[in-house]
Design a protein around this motif. Structure first.
Motif, short mmCIF file in Angstrom:
data_model
loop_
_atom_site.label_atom_id
_atom_site.label_comp_id
_atom_site.label_asym_id
_atom_site.label_seq_id
_atom_site.Cartn_x
_atom_site.Cartn_y
_atom_site.Cartn_z
N PHE A 244 24.65 23.74 96.91
CA PHE A 244 25.95 23.80 96.80
C PHE A 244 26.33 24.93 97.34
O PHE A 244 27.53 25.28 98.49
N MET A 245 26.29 26.26 96.86
CA MET A 245 26.39 27.60 97.59
C MET A 245 25.96 27.67 98.14
O MET A 245 26.68 28.26 99.24
N ILE A 246 24.36 27.38 98.45
CA ILE A 246 23.85 27.60 100.29
C ILE A 246 25.29 26.75 101.17
O ILE A 246 25.36 27.82 101.89
N PHE A 247 25.74 26.04 101.32
CA PHE A 247 26.05 25.34 102.52
C PHE A 247 27.31 25.71 102.09
O PHE A 247 28.86 25.96 103.02
N PHE A 248 28.05 25.95 100.72
CA PHE A 248 30.10 26.77 100.71
C PHE A 248 29.51 27.97 101.43
O PHE A 248 30.81 28.00 102.20
N SER A 249 28.66 28.64 101.15
CA SER A 249 28.65 30.28 101.64
C SER A 249 28.82 29.87 103.17
O SER A 249 29.29 30.67 103.68
N PHE A 250 27.98 29.23 103.76
CA PHE A 250 27.25 29.06 105.17
C PHE A 250 28.46 28.48 105.45
O PHE A 250 29.75 28.85 106.43
N MET A 251 29.42 27.61 105.53
CA MET A 251 30.65 26.69 105.82
C MET A 251 32.16 27.38 105.74
O MET A 251 32.64 27.09 106.72
N ILE A 252 31.67 28.88 104.63
CA ILE A 252 32.85 28.71 104.53
C ILE A 252 33.61 29.97 106.14
O ILE A 252 34.47 30.11 105.92
N VAL A 253 32.45 30.39 106.44
CA VAL A 253 32.78 31.49 108.07
C VAL A 253 33.15 31.06 109.22
O VAL A 253 33.30 30.65 109.98
#
Length: 410
Positions: free
Chosen positions: A37-46
């Motif tokens: 979840f953190m991988i995709f959250f961090s990538f998709m927030i930017v």
């Protein structure tokens, strides 16, 4: 009597231990799920903000923005087969934490990039750990799942992607509207990736002896050759999705007059994905992998047909929910197929093969979809997406499905 009591106590202790081992949401699986979840959250927030960032910070035009942001796709694609080989050949924990650390560290590069050239280099380089860590983390999830719950667990694992992908862009846009500072967004992405890295550092992997493979390097060490039929289907599905997901924003604005429909489209899509994964979990638990893919691939093709047929909001949003429902069945089923076609020492290769086929399909869809729109218009591009998807469906039922049944190892 004492022996009977002792036997009963031993039996129930062993039974409890077995039940604990077979638990789906065991502590290690939860940790890997949260880390994903953190991988995709961090990538998709930017990601949704980067075109605006390049335009406002470096006064980049559209062509330059496209060139700068496309680099990471190529490096992610190149990294997937190599990462599959690495997670199969070396310590899973070491490979996972190394890839995750590089993924985390490169977010700091966004904060220090002072020129567009340096930013382009950092963004392109970021694609490699992004491609590698998704392979390593999904393979780790399979490792910590009990074999009896593996197919079901793969389905729920995908929910972490869907939730992060639906939440992160909205969160990023809201924060930017409030503070108007890109560095705050980059810091949040860095922190989220750091949390995911810290979580993964506490995962306990099953003890496995690493047996060096002394065979010469071959193509099969990087790509699961046995899965080429299933890979062709995934490529067709990815191509269709690449056309729609890339051009639906500009299509909605220019053809339907919908200026803010993209975010809602992806939200509806994610709702369909989440719902279908929850529904499909029961059939995956019972080992009905083929039936799950059968259902999903038939549902999805009607979504692309609806999008091509109806040039109005009903077709626009109706296709999103239908494609979401279909893909939510397809992905966990297909991933389980790839894993079941591979020996245990090629799980990483199996995962990377499926993701590589998806990336190739999306890339081809973006390229040829753009050509179709330029020369023939949006309608031609969306009918092209439907026809390729239909060909994938036909090929699956004519050949790929039977190929899996005949060659599966589990």
């Amino acid at each position: 009597m004492r022996h009977i009591i002792s036997w009963c106590v031993s039996f129930f202790c062993n039974f409890a231990a077995i039940m604990e081992q077979e638990k789906l949401w065991n502590s290690n699986y939860v940790k890997v799920w949260l880390a994903n979840f953190m991988i995709f959250f961090s990538f998709m927030i930017v990601t949704p903000l980067l075109p605006l960032y390049l335009s406002e910070t470096y006064q980049a035009d559209k062509d330059t923005i496209g060139f700068v942001l496309s680099g990471y796709t190529l490096t992610a694609l190149l990294a997937r087969p190599i990462s599959g080989y690495l997670v199969d050949s070396y310590s899973r924990r070491l490979v996972l934490l190394t890839c995750y650390f590089l993924f985390f560290a490169l977010f700091a590069g966004y904060l220090i990039a002072g020129t567009m050239t340096l930013f382009a280099i950092i963004r392109t380089a970021h694609g490699m750990p992004m491609g590698a860590v998704t392979v390593a983390n999904s393979t780790s999830a399979i490792d910590v799942l009990h074999p009896a719950r593996r197919a079901e667990g793969i389905g729920y694992y995908g929910l972490s992607n869907n939730l992060a992908t639906s939440m992160a862009p909205t969160v990023g846009l809201i924060i930017y509207e409030e503070v108007g500072n890109y560095n705050i967004i980059f810091l949040i992405a860095l922190a989220a990736a750091g949390i995911g890295l810290a979580i993964n550092a506490t995962v306990h992997f099953p003890t496995k002896e690493i047996v060096p493979n002394r065979d010469p390097l071959s193509f099969d060490r990087f790509f699961l050759v046995k899965g080429w039929s299933e890979g062709a289907v995934v490529t067709c599905v990815g191509l269709s999705y690449g056309v729609l997901s890339t051009y639906l924003a500009i299509y909605g604005k220019e053809e339907l007059g919908m200026t803010a429909g993209t975010g809602a489209w992806f939200a509806v899509l994610c709702a369909g994905l989440i719902l279908s994964r929850l529904i499909g979990a029961r059939s995956l638990r019972k080992g009905r992998v083929v039936q799950n893919v059968n259902r999903g691939i038939l549902i999805s093709v009607f979504g692309y047909l609806l999008f091509a047929l109806l040039k109005n909001p009903i077709g626009f949003y109706g296709a999103a929910i239908i494609i979401g429902l279909g893909n939510g069945h397809i992905f966990p089923g297909m991933q389980t197929m790839f894993v079941n076609l591979a020996p245990n020492n090629q799980r990483g290769t199996a995962n990377s093969t499926m993701l590589t086929c998806w990336d190739i399909g999306v890339g081809i869809g973006v390229f040829f979809g753009g050509i179709a729109i330029h020369y023939s218009g949006y309608s031609a591009a969306f009918w092209f997406a439907f026809i390729v998807n239909l060909l994938g469906v036909l090929y699956y039922f004519v050949h790929a499905r039977q190929h899996f049944i005949q060659h599966r190892l589990r």
